[in-house]
Design an enzyme around this catalytic site. Structure first.
Site, PDB file in Angstrom:
ATOM      1  N   CYS A 125      30.941  79.137  39.247  1.00  0.00           N
ATOM      2  CA  CYS A 125      31.533  80.145  40.119  1.00  0.00           C
ATOM      3  C   CYS A 125      32.725  79.546  40.840  1.00  0.00           C
ATOM      4  O   CYS A 125      32.650  79.243  42.043  1.00  0.00           O
ATOM      5  CB  CYS A 125      30.495  80.582  41.132  1.00  0.00           C
ATOM      6  SG  CYS A 125      30.022  82.244  40.852  1.00  0.00           S
TER       7      CYS A 125
ATOM      8  N   ARG B  11      36.772  66.518  35.018  1.00  0.00           N
ATOM      9  CA  ARG B  11      38.099  65.901  34.932  1.00  0.00           C
ATOM     10  C   ARG B  11      39.252  66.918  34.897  1.00  0.00           C
ATOM     11  O   ARG B  11      40.283  66.692  35.537  1.00  0.00           O
ATOM     12  CB  ARG B  11      38.181  64.931  33.749  1.00  0.00           C
ATOM     13  CG  ARG B  11      37.151  63.775  33.859  1.00  0.00           C
ATOM     14  CD  ARG B  11      37.400  62.657  32.860  1.00  0.00           C
ATOM     15  NE  ARG B  11      38.616  61.928  33.162  1.00  0.00           N
ATOM     16  CZ  ARG B  11      39.755  62.088  32.545  1.00  0.00           C
ATOM     17  NH1 ARG B  11      39.853  62.933  31.545  1.00  0.00           N
ATOM     18  NH2 ARG B  11      40.808  61.420  32.908  1.00  0.00           N
TER      19      ARG B  11
ATOM     20  N   GLY C 118      36.564  50.507  30.514  1.00  0.00           N
ATOM     21  CA  GLY C 118      35.531  51.546  30.563  1.00  0.00           C
ATOM     22  C   GLY C 118      35.912  52.632  29.572  1.00  0.00           C
ATOM     23  O   GLY C 118      35.381  52.728  28.463  1.00  0.00           O
ATOM     24  N   ARG C 119      36.945  53.397  29.968  1.00  0.00           N
ATOM     25  CA  ARG C 119      37.400  54.527  29.153  1.00  0.00           C
ATOM     26  C   ARG C 119      37.713  54.129  27.709  1.00  0.00           C
ATOM     27  O   ARG C 119      37.343  54.831  26.766  1.00  0.00           O
ATOM     28  CB  ARG C 119      38.673  55.091  29.798  1.00  0.00           C
ATOM     29  CG  ARG C 119      39.157  56.405  29.227  1.00  0.00           C
ATOM     30  CD  ARG C 119      40.562  56.729  29.754  1.00  0.00           C
ATOM     31  NE  ARG C 119      40.703  56.571  31.185  1.00  0.00           N
ATOM     32  CZ  ARG C 119      40.437  57.508  32.092  1.00  0.00           C
ATOM     33  NH1 ARG C 119      40.042  58.695  31.710  1.00  0.00           N
ATOM     34  NH2 ARG C 119      40.596  57.283  33.386  1.00  0.00           N
TER      35      ARG C 119
HETATM   36  C1  PLP Z   1      37.412  47.707  39.229  1.00  0.00           C
HETATM   37  C2  PLP Z   1      37.449  48.555  38.004  1.00  0.00           C
HETATM   38  N1  PLP Z   1      37.297  47.972  36.816  1.00  0.00           N
HETATM   39  C3  PLP Z   1      37.320  48.695  35.676  1.00  0.00           C
HETATM   40  C4  PLP Z   1      37.513  50.055  35.694  1.00  0.00           C
HETATM   41  C5  PLP Z   1      37.526  50.784  34.391  1.00  0.00           C
HETATM   42  O1  PLP Z   1      38.671  51.485  34.195  1.00  0.00           O
HETATM   43  P1  PLP Z   1      38.949  52.220  32.809  1.00  0.00           P
HETATM   44  O2  PLP Z   1      37.813  53.128  32.562  1.00  0.00           O
HETATM   45  O3  PLP Z   1      40.212  52.935  33.052  1.00  0.00           O
HETATM   46  O4  PLP Z   1      39.074  51.156  31.785  1.00  0.00           O
HETATM   47  C6  PLP Z   1      37.703  50.700  36.913  1.00  0.00           C
HETATM   48  C7  PLP Z   1      38.009  52.132  36.985  1.00  0.00           C
HETATM   49  O5  PLP Z   1      39.165  52.486  37.040  1.00  0.00           O
HETATM   50  C8  PLP Z   1      37.664  49.924  38.113  1.00  0.00           C
HETATM   51  O6  PLP Z   1      37.807  50.507  39.291  1.00  0.00           O
HETATM   52  N1  LYS Z   2      37.070  58.901  37.015  1.00  0.00           N
HETATM   53  C1  LYS Z   2      38.414  58.651  36.596  1.00  0.00           C
HETATM   54  C2  LYS Z   2      38.734  57.229  36.467  1.00  0.00           C
HETATM   55  C3  LYS Z   2      38.413  56.513  37.703  1.00  0.00           C
HETATM   56  C4  LYS Z   2      38.360  55.114  37.474  1.00  0.00           C
HETATM   57  C5  LYS Z   2      37.534  54.415  38.484  1.00  0.00           C
HETATM   58  N2  LYS Z   2      38.226  53.328  39.128  1.00  0.00           N
HETATM   59  C6  LYS Z   2      38.743  59.443  35.357  1.00  0.00           C
HETATM   60  O1  LYS Z   2      37.975  60.219  34.918  1.00  0.00           O
HETATM   61  O2  LYS Z   2      39.783  59.320  34.808  1.00  0.00           O
END
Ligand code: PLP
Ligand code: LYS
Length: 439
Positions: free
Chosen positions: A361, A330, A292-293
């Site tokens: 606030c 975050r 994701g990230r």
């Molecule tokens: C099951 C699962 N897959 C994938 C991700 C994606 O993680 P990231 O954004 O750290 O790659 C997450 C979030 O942590 C997750 O919970």
């Molecule tokens: N929301 C988190 C990551 C969570 C991932 C979800 N499993 C962040 O900003 O770093």
């Protein structure tokens, strides 16, 4: 200053992204504004896919849409030929609305409702990642009542502590996610699923955490999973066709972060999986990952207008912007750190140390503590880098602040993909106590 993707300073001394001047973007779309560098997202997506191809490994790269989901983003993911991980009915609905190919959707979550499971089955999505015994039973009964079948993965918890913020580790034994691999839960779940005529078990899934900088956790998780797979080969005649090792690959927010190149995470993981396959004389499973990230994080930049300042003599200069924890929670949630520049004066080098406050606030609504910037004053434009993951996705309306819009930029073109919320949007669901309420 570290510039990501196509970001650079142009001849006017302004920050430019995707070939567009951010000062002009701010004028056109207003602030705060999330700007996504589409070329960088494409580069990251292709990088993951190419790495598997180079290694000759059959794989699916599923974008974890919790990092940032919108119709435009899901369409971009489809253009790049990735799969999609969704974690709620809302993310699934977004994917369906974007006409994402259903067979490439994977559904996660530790408490999927009956309605969400029905929705997933109705659309015949690629696979459901079953998290717990309750869901196993619920899914069986929903399949039964809809007279349908589904492919599943079982989410296992390998007992690995990822070295990251405690709120974003998920693979340790005491986690709310998944079937414990060590205490017999995973084996029991697999036995139940294999006996079901409604579920086809494709394999196992694990996700050990997020913003991880080393591969050790992934390798240990793989070893623990193969140890069990070896036992189950005999005892349950089970062979995992698919092994999904989740996401979690770290990115560089500041120079304190030293992530590996994505290709290296993947290469080291694959090397370990191949070792295990050889050790236990198994067939190589198809490998799925869920970044994701690392796909969108550094492709996002948030532009804010600078407003008020407050000096605490000899201690601190607070500089406030027109957003804050409502568009980026975050820092408040994880003490996350960010880098920033003044987008309209990006070449100036005479700096003072300031702290960037949000407008909520809440004393904890601080975006950045102690950052050198060239004396920010009102109407300057602040660009905060690396806000592409879990920024808009976790945005909220605290203090009834409308959520900012999202614009995609690529090759000198800007495309609005999420509109700015209006005050009217904020009260859209509200009902007056002065009117008769019908239901
Ligand atoms: C099951 C699962 N897959 C994938 C991700 C994606 O993680 P990231 O954004 O750290 O790659 C997450 C979030 O942590 C997750 O919970
Ligand atoms: N929301 C988190 C990551 C969570 C991932 C979800 N499993 C962040 O900003 O770093």
């Amino acid at each position: 200053m570290y510039f990501h993707g196509t970001s650079k300073v142009n001849a006017r001394g302004h920050l430019e992204i995707g070939g567009l001047d951010t000062v002009e973007l701010a004028e056109q779309f207003g602030t705060p504004l999330y700007v996504y560098d589409v070329a960088l997202i494409r580069e990251r997506a292709r990088g993951f896919k190419q790495t598997f191809e180079n290694l000759g490994v059959t794989a699916q790269v599923a974008y974890a849409s919790k990092a940032f989901s919108s119709i435009g983003m899901v369409q971009l993911v489809d253009e790049e030929g990735l799969s999609l991980d969704v974690v709620s009915g809302g993310e699934l609905y977004t994917a369906i609305a974007a006409k994402f190919p259903v067979e490439r959707i994977h559904f996660h979550g530790n408490n999927k409702s009956k309605e969400e499971l029905e929705m997933a089955l109705k659309y015949k999505i690629g696979c459901i990642v079953v998290d717990n015994f309750y869901e196993l039973e619920l899914l069986e009964s929903v399949c039964e009542s809809m007279d349908t079948n589904t492919k599943i993965l079982l989410r296992v918890t390998p007992g690995v502590e990822a070295h990251t913020h405690e709120y974003i580790t998920t693979g340790q034994a005491d986690s709310k996610f998944g079937f414990d691999l060590q205490n017999g839960q995973a084996e029991k779940a697999l036995t139940i699923a294999l006996a079901s005529s409604r579920m086809e078990v494709l394999g196992l899934h694990c996700h050990i955490g997020s913003q991880i900088f080393e591969t050790a956790g992934f390798l240990i998780a793989a070893q623990k999973i193969f140890e069990k797979l070896n036992e189950w080969k005999e005892s349950l005649a089970f062979e995992s066709e698919v092994l999904n090792l989740g996401g979690g690959f770290g990115i560089r927010y500041t120079n304190e972060d030293q992530p590996l190149p994505a290709a290296q995470y993947v290469a080291e993981i694959i090397e370990e999986v191949q070792k295990q396959v050889e050790k236990y004389a198994m067939n190589m499973p198809e490998i799925w990952i869920e970044p994701g990230r690392s796909l969108v994080g550094d492709a996002g930049t948030t532009l804010y207008k600078v407003g008020s300042r407050k000096e605490v003599p000899n201690i601190r200069q607070y500089v406030a912007v027109d957003g804050g924890m409502s568009d980026n929670i975050r820092p408040a949630l994880y003490q996350a750190k960010y880098e920033a520049v003044l987008a309209n004066r990006a070449l100036e080098t005479t700096c003072e140390t300031v702290s960037i406050a949000g407008k909520c606030c809440e004393s904890g609504d601080m975006l950045i503590w102690d950052i050198p910037l060239p004396k920010p004053g009102s109407d300057d434009l602040l660009a905060v880098f690396c806000t592409g993951a879990y920024g808009y996705a976790m945005a909220n309306n605290y203090n009834r602040i409308p959520r900012p819009p999202v614009v995609f930029v690529e090759n000198g073109q800007a495309k609005l993909v999420v509109k700015r919320e209006t005050y009217e949007d904020l009260i859209r669901m509200d009902l007056s106590i002065k009117e008769k309420i019908n239901n």
